[in-house]
Design a protein around this motif. Structure first.
Motif, PDB file in Angstrom:
ATOM      1  N   CYS A  95       0.846  -1.208   0.000  1.00 50.89           N
ATOM      2  CA  CYS A  95       0.000   0.000   0.000  1.00 50.89           C
ATOM      3  C   CYS A  95       0.877   1.252   0.000  1.00 50.89           C
ATOM      4  O   CYS A  95       0.657   2.180  -0.798  1.00 50.89           O
ATOM      5  CB  CYS A  95      -0.919   0.031   1.226  1.00 50.89           C
ATOM      6  SG  CYS A  95      -2.362  -1.034   1.141  1.00 50.89           S
ATOM      7  N   GLY A  96       1.852   1.286   0.895  1.00 53.44           N
ATOM      8  CA  GLY A  96       2.729   2.446   0.991  1.00 53.44           C
ATOM      9  C   GLY A  96       3.502   2.683  -0.287  1.00 53.44           C
ATOM     10  O   GLY A  96       3.640   3.827  -0.744  1.00 53.44           O
ATOM     11  N   CYS A  97       4.005   1.625  -0.902  1.00 48.01           N
ATOM     12  CA  CYS A  97       4.751   1.792  -2.150  1.00 48.01           C
ATOM     13  C   CYS A  97       3.845   2.253  -3.286  1.00 48.01           C
ATOM     14  O   CYS A  97       4.274   3.035  -4.144  1.00 48.01           O
ATOM     15  CB  CYS A  97       5.481   0.505  -2.512  1.00 48.01           C
ATOM     16  SG  CYS A  97       6.937   0.208  -1.474  1.00 48.01           S
ATOM     17  N   ALA A  98       2.595   1.795  -3.304  1.00 50.13           N
ATOM     18  CA  ALA A  98       1.655   2.278  -4.326  1.00 50.13           C
ATOM     19  C   ALA A  98       1.473   3.787  -4.181  1.00 50.13           C
ATOM     20  O   ALA A  98       1.494   4.526  -5.171  1.00 50.13           O
ATOM     21  CB  ALA A  98       0.319   1.547  -4.202  1.00 50.13           C
ATOM     22  N   PHE A 144      -5.213   7.189  -0.154  1.00 49.17           N
ATOM     23  CA  PHE A 144      -5.864   5.948   0.259  1.00 49.17           C
ATOM     24  C   PHE A 144      -5.459   4.848  -0.710  1.00 49.17           C
ATOM     25  O   PHE A 144      -5.383   5.072  -1.922  1.00 49.17           O
ATOM     26  CB  PHE A 144      -7.387   6.116   0.246  1.00 49.17           C
ATOM     27  CG  PHE A 144      -7.854   7.238   1.131  1.00 49.17           C
ATOM     28  CD1 PHE A 144      -8.104   7.028   2.475  1.00 49.17           C
ATOM     29  CD2 PHE A 144      -8.022   8.516   0.617  1.00 49.17           C
ATOM     30  CE1 PHE A 144      -8.514   8.065   3.292  1.00 49.17           C
ATOM     31  CE2 PHE A 144      -8.432   9.572   1.426  1.00 49.17           C
ATOM     32  CZ  PHE A 144      -8.671   9.345   2.757  1.00 49.17           C
ATOM     33  N   ALA A 145      -5.192   3.659  -0.162  1.00 49.86           N
ATOM     34  CA  ALA A 145      -4.787   2.532  -0.996  1.00 49.86           C
ATOM     35  C   ALA A 145      -5.450   1.258  -0.487  1.00 49.86           C
ATOM     36  O   ALA A 145      -5.767   1.140   0.700  1.00 49.86           O
ATOM     37  CB  ALA A 145      -3.271   2.375  -0.979  1.00 49.86           C
ATOM     38  N   ASP A 146      -5.656   0.326  -1.381  1.00 45.67           N
ATOM     39  CA  ASP A 146      -6.161  -1.004  -1.055  1.00 45.67           C
ATOM     40  C   ASP A 146      -5.124  -2.026  -1.503  1.00 45.67           C
ATOM     41  O   ASP A 146      -4.296  -1.736  -2.382  1.00 45.67           O
ATOM     42  CB  ASP A 146      -7.482  -1.287  -1.768  1.00 45.67           C
ATOM     43  CG  ASP A 146      -8.656  -0.522  -1.187  1.00 45.67           C
ATOM     44  OD1 ASP A 146      -8.564  -0.085  -0.017  1.00 45.67           O
ATOM     45  OD2 ASP A 146      -9.665  -0.356  -1.885  1.00 45.67           O
ATOM     46  N   ALA A 147      -5.191  -3.223  -0.921  1.00 48.29           N
ATOM     47  CA  ALA A 147      -4.237  -4.268  -1.280  1.00 48.29           C
ATOM     48  C   ALA A 147      -4.818  -5.641  -0.972  1.00 48.29           C
ATOM     49  O   ALA A 147      -5.780  -5.768  -0.208  1.00 48.29           O
ATOM     50  CB  ALA A 147      -2.932  -4.082  -0.510  1.00 48.29           C
ATOM     51  N   GLU A 148      -4.200  -6.643  -1.576  1.00 47.73           N
ATOM     52  CA  GLU A 148      -4.551  -8.035  -1.283  1.00 47.73           C
ATOM     53  C   GLU A 148      -3.316  -8.902  -1.422  1.00 47.73           C
ATOM     54  O   GLU A 148      -2.371  -8.538  -2.124  1.00 47.73           O
ATOM     55  CB  GLU A 148      -5.664  -8.523  -2.212  1.00 47.73           C
ATOM     56  CG  GLU A 148      -5.285  -8.515  -3.678  1.00 47.73           C
ATOM     57  CD  GLU A 148      -6.436  -8.880  -4.604  1.00 47.73           C
ATOM     58  OE1 GLU A 148      -7.603  -8.809  -4.188  1.00 47.73           O
ATOM     59  OE2 GLU A 148      -6.136  -9.226  -5.764  1.00 47.73           O
ATOM     60  N   SER A 161      -6.920  -2.048   3.676  1.00 50.42           N
ATOM     61  CA  SER A 161      -7.127  -0.676   3.212  1.00 50.42           C
ATOM     62  C   SER A 161      -6.246   0.197   4.094  1.00 50.42           C
ATOM     63  O   SER A 161      -6.089  -0.057   5.283  1.00 50.42           O
ATOM     64  CB  SER A 161      -8.593  -0.270   3.293  1.00 50.42           C
ATOM     65  OG  SER A 161      -9.061  -0.372   4.613  1.00 50.42           O
ATOM     66  N   SER A 162      -5.637   1.208   3.480  1.00 50.04           N
ATOM     67  CA  SER A 162      -4.643   2.010   4.173  1.00 50.04           C
ATOM     68  C   SER A 162      -4.860   3.484   3.893  1.00 50.04           C
ATOM     69  O   SER A 162      -5.317   3.866   2.820  1.00 50.04           O
ATOM     70  CB  SER A 162      -3.249   1.597   3.691  1.00 50.04           C
ATOM     71  OG  SER A 162      -2.247   2.399   4.281  1.00 50.04           O
TER      72      SER A 162
END
Length: 183
Positions: A95-98, A144-148, A161-162
């Motif tokens: 998330c942080g890198c996105a 805001f970012a999402d990840a899986e 979610s971040s």
């Protein structure tokens, strides 16, 4: 007298990592996307945390990052599966890198919060996992970012979610609102 159980075999793990850049100003000479691509290509050192969990870049584009991580027994919790901290670290990283991939030179970020949903267990037998993170919205001061995380068969193991705070040099946030201070 009862026999004592045989203790489990001891194992060890040695972690090798590159020393992080001491001059933080050099890190911010590039855009976030340029920094991450340089890490993915091995031109600059990856963060030391990457060595602990086998975290590697697969793809880096503007607002979208894919990484792999390698769980093993050294990541286990007391019930014999990978600790939730492994999931959280991988998801926070992607998330942080996105978010980082969207930032101009000289601008940083930090995680404000992350919500992780654990859907399936991970064990050493799971093998390498793939994490995908993407920016859902980026404002001037917050993103805001999402990840899986998925296993090799494509099953979703965890989601997140971040919210990330965008940090400008000197702490200033550009303000585009009309008003006396911006005229």
């Amino acid at each position: 007298m009862s026999a004592r159980p045989t203790p489990p075999a001891n194992r060890s793990r040695t972690i090798h990592y590159q020393v992080p850049e001491a001059d933080k100003t050099r890190l911010f000479e590039r855009t976030g996307l340029e920094q991450l691509r340089a890490m993915a290509e091995g031109r600059i050192a990856a963060p030391p945390i990457s060595s602990h969990i086998g975290l590697e870049f697969v793809a880096v584009t503007d607002g979208d990052v894919v990484m792999t991580a390698q769980p093993d027994e050294s990541h286990y919790n007391p019930i014999g599966s990978v600790h939730g901290g492994f999931f959280a670290t991988v998801l926070d990283s992607v998330c942080g890198c996105a978010v980082h991939s969207t930032l101009p030179a000289g601008v940083g970020y930090t995680s404000l919060e992350i919500k992780v949903s654990f859907l399936r267990p991970i064990t050493a037998e799971t093998g390498a996992v793939t994490a995908h993170g993407w920016v859902t919205r980026r404002g001037k001061s917050v993103a805001f970012a999402d990840a899986e995380i998925r296993d090799a068969e494509g099953r979703v193991l965890a989601t997140a979610s971040s919210t990330c705070l965008i940090i400008y040099p000197g702490g200033a946030v550009p303000d585009s609102r009309p008003g006396p201070a911006n005229q």
